[in-house]
Design a protein around this motif. Structure first.
Motif, PDB file in Angstrom:
ATOM      1  N   PHE A 214     -17.865  -9.713  10.783  1.00 19.61           N
ATOM      2  CA  PHE A 214     -19.063  -8.934  11.095  1.00 19.61           C
ATOM      3  C   PHE A 214     -19.882  -8.620   9.849  1.00 19.61           C
ATOM      4  O   PHE A 214     -20.571  -7.610   9.763  1.00 19.61           O
ATOM      5  N   GLY A 215     -19.810  -9.514   8.870  1.00 12.52           N
ATOM      6  CA  GLY A 215     -20.695  -9.407   7.726  1.00 12.52           C
ATOM      7  C   GLY A 215     -20.221  -8.520   6.605  1.00 12.52           C
ATOM      8  O   GLY A 215     -21.038  -8.037   5.817  1.00 12.52           O
ATOM      9  N   PHE A 216     -18.915  -8.337   6.485  1.00 14.18           N
ATOM     10  CA  PHE A 216     -18.353  -7.542   5.397  1.00 14.18           C
ATOM     11  C   PHE A 216     -17.620  -8.438   4.397  1.00 14.18           C
ATOM     12  O   PHE A 216     -17.167  -9.527   4.744  1.00 14.18           O
ATOM     13  N   LYS A 217     -17.486  -7.927   3.186  1.00 16.78           N
ATOM     14  CA  LYS A 217     -16.713  -8.603   2.155  1.00 16.78           C
ATOM     15  C   LYS A 217     -15.728  -7.603   1.551  1.00 16.78           C
ATOM     16  O   LYS A 217     -16.069  -6.443   1.330  1.00 16.78           O
ATOM     17  N   GLN A 218     -14.500  -8.069   1.280  1.00 17.60           N
ATOM     18  CA  GLN A 218     -13.510  -7.177   0.680  1.00 17.60           C
ATOM     19  C   GLN A 218     -13.981  -6.710  -0.694  1.00 17.60           C
ATOM     20  O   GLN A 218     -14.416  -7.493  -1.534  1.00 17.60           O
ATOM     21  N   ALA A 219     -13.866  -5.395  -0.923  1.00 16.96           N
ATOM     22  CA  ALA A 219     -14.298  -4.823  -2.197  1.00 16.96           C
ATOM     23  C   ALA A 219     -13.182  -4.055  -2.900  1.00 16.96           C
ATOM     24  O   ALA A 219     -13.354  -3.645  -4.046  1.00 16.96           O
ATOM     25  N   GLY A 220     -12.046  -3.895  -2.237  1.00 14.32           N
ATOM     26  CA  GLY A 220     -10.948  -3.180  -2.874  1.00 14.32           C
ATOM     27  C   GLY A 220      -9.719  -3.161  -1.988  1.00 14.32           C
ATOM     28  O   GLY A 220      -9.820  -3.278  -0.763  1.00 14.32           O
ATOM     29  N   PHE A 221      -8.564  -3.035  -2.619  1.00 15.37           N
ATOM     30  CA  PHE A 221      -7.299  -2.939  -1.877  1.00 15.37           C
ATOM     31  C   PHE A 221      -6.279  -2.185  -2.726  1.00 15.37           C
ATOM     32  O   PHE A 221      -6.186  -2.403  -3.934  1.00 15.37           O
ATOM     33  N   ARG A 222      -5.554  -1.303  -2.079  1.00 14.72           N
ATOM     34  CA  ARG A 222      -4.461  -0.591  -2.745  1.00 14.72           C
ATOM     35  C   ARG A 222      -3.361  -0.328  -1.732  1.00 14.72           C
ATOM     36  O   ARG A 222      -3.637   0.012  -0.580  1.00 14.72           O
ATOM     37  N   ARG A 223      -2.131  -0.518  -2.154  1.00 16.04           N
ATOM     38  CA  ARG A 223      -0.995  -0.175  -1.300  1.00 16.04           C
ATOM     39  C   ARG A 223      -0.004   0.664  -2.069  1.00 16.04           C
ATOM     40  O   ARG A 223       0.371   0.325  -3.186  1.00 16.04           O
ATOM     41  N   GLU A 224       0.368   1.768  -1.461  1.00 12.28           N
ATOM     42  CA  GLU A 224       1.401   2.645  -2.016  1.00 12.28           C
ATOM     43  C   GLU A 224       2.418   2.887  -0.919  1.00 12.28           C
ATOM     44  O   GLU A 224       2.180   3.659   0.014  1.00 12.28           O
ATOM     45  N   GLY A 225       3.564   2.199  -1.006  1.00 11.56           N
ATOM     46  CA  GLY A 225       4.596   2.383   0.011  1.00 11.56           C
ATOM     47  C   GLY A 225       4.098   2.002   1.390  1.00 11.56           C
ATOM     48  O   GLY A 225       3.688   0.870   1.632  1.00 11.56           O
ATOM     49  N   TYR A 226       4.089   2.969   2.307  1.00 13.65           N
ATOM     50  CA  TYR A 226       3.704   2.714   3.692  1.00 13.65           C
ATOM     51  C   TYR A 226       2.206   2.923   3.938  1.00 13.65           C
ATOM     52  O   TYR A 226       1.746   2.908   5.082  1.00 13.65           O
ATOM     53  N   ILE A 227       1.426   3.112   2.862  1.00  8.16           N
ATOM     54  CA  ILE A 227      -0.009   3.346   3.001  1.00  8.16           C
ATOM     55  C   ILE A 227      -0.793   2.171   2.417  1.00  8.16           C
ATOM     56  O   ILE A 227      -0.531   1.737   1.299  1.00  8.16           O
ATOM     57  N   GLN A 228      -1.755   1.676   3.171  1.00  8.78           N
ATOM     58  CA  GLN A 228      -2.673   0.659   2.662  1.00  8.78           C
ATOM     59  C   GLN A 228      -4.097   1.198   2.755  1.00  8.78           C
ATOM     60  O   GLN A 228      -4.458   1.865   3.732  1.00  8.78           O
TER      61      GLN A 228
END
Length: 202
Positions: free
Chosen positions: A180-194
């Motif tokens: 739908f016209g988006f681009k990934q700009a960031g990602f972080r994962r800490e344990g069970y949280i994304q």
């Protein structure tokens, strides 16, 4: 037969008045704290928190930066409490994929520990694209489980009385918004949280 939204509405109306002290309320605190660290906002940004609950995250954001806060939730009781907690912000009873807002009005959209409740994530991504300004960002903070856990849990998750639908991998979330016209700009994962940031392209 009750829909996912029916179950969510009933569940969160029951929890609303004491939500912060429930097991779920305490569980989601870490999602809010991590998202607060990751989010990039500027003074006077218009922020929409989808499935805002009692307004806790918007209140946290307002202490970080002077914002124009908006929240939607399907739980009437949660919205009542959010209005009390954040009297200077705007709250509406609404589902996630058909909102009353005009096109391209928000700088940032947030979803904190609620994406796995959305019955139609494609419709939500389309709605997010509609109400976000060009180059605006959406932040999805949700539960992360490895493939084997998702494979075991997901077939039974719709049986949940709280309206849970599905646990998603990062790839599934990213590809949904890319359509739908988006681009990934960031990602972080800490344990069970994304936490995934997607930016709307022009």
């Amino acid at each position: 037969m009750k829909t996912f939204e029916d179950k969510s509405r009933e569940s969160y109306n029951r929890k609303a008045d004491d939500y912060d002290n429930t097991a779920e309320g305490k569980f989601t605190v870490n999602f809010k704290k991590l998202l607060l660290e990751e989010i990039k906002i500027k003074p006077n940004n218009s922020i929409l928190d989808v499935a805002c609950g009692n307004g806790t995250f918007l209140k946290m954001l307002s202490k970080k930066c002077d914002i124009r806060g908006y929240g939607i939730d399907i739980s009437e009781r949660m919205i009542e409490n959010a209005k009390k907690r954040c009297s200077d912000m705007t709250f509406e009873i609404s589902n996630c994929d058909h909102t009353s807002f005009e096109n391209q009005v928000f700088d940032v959209i947030t979803v904190c520990a609620a994406y796995h409740h959305f019955p139609d994530v494609k419709a939500f991504a389309q709605e997010a694209s509609r109400v976000l300004k060009p180059y605006g960002s959406i932040y999805i903070a949700d539960v992360y489980y490895p493939f084997i856990i998702r494979a075991i849990c997901n077939p039974f998750l719709p049986l949940s009385k709280a309206g849970d639908v599905k646990f998603y991998s990062p790839k599934e979330i990213i590809s949904n918004f890319e359509a739908f016209g988006f681009k990934q700009a960031g990602f972080r994962r800490e344990g069970y949280i994304q936490i995934i940031e997607m930016r709307r392209l022009s």
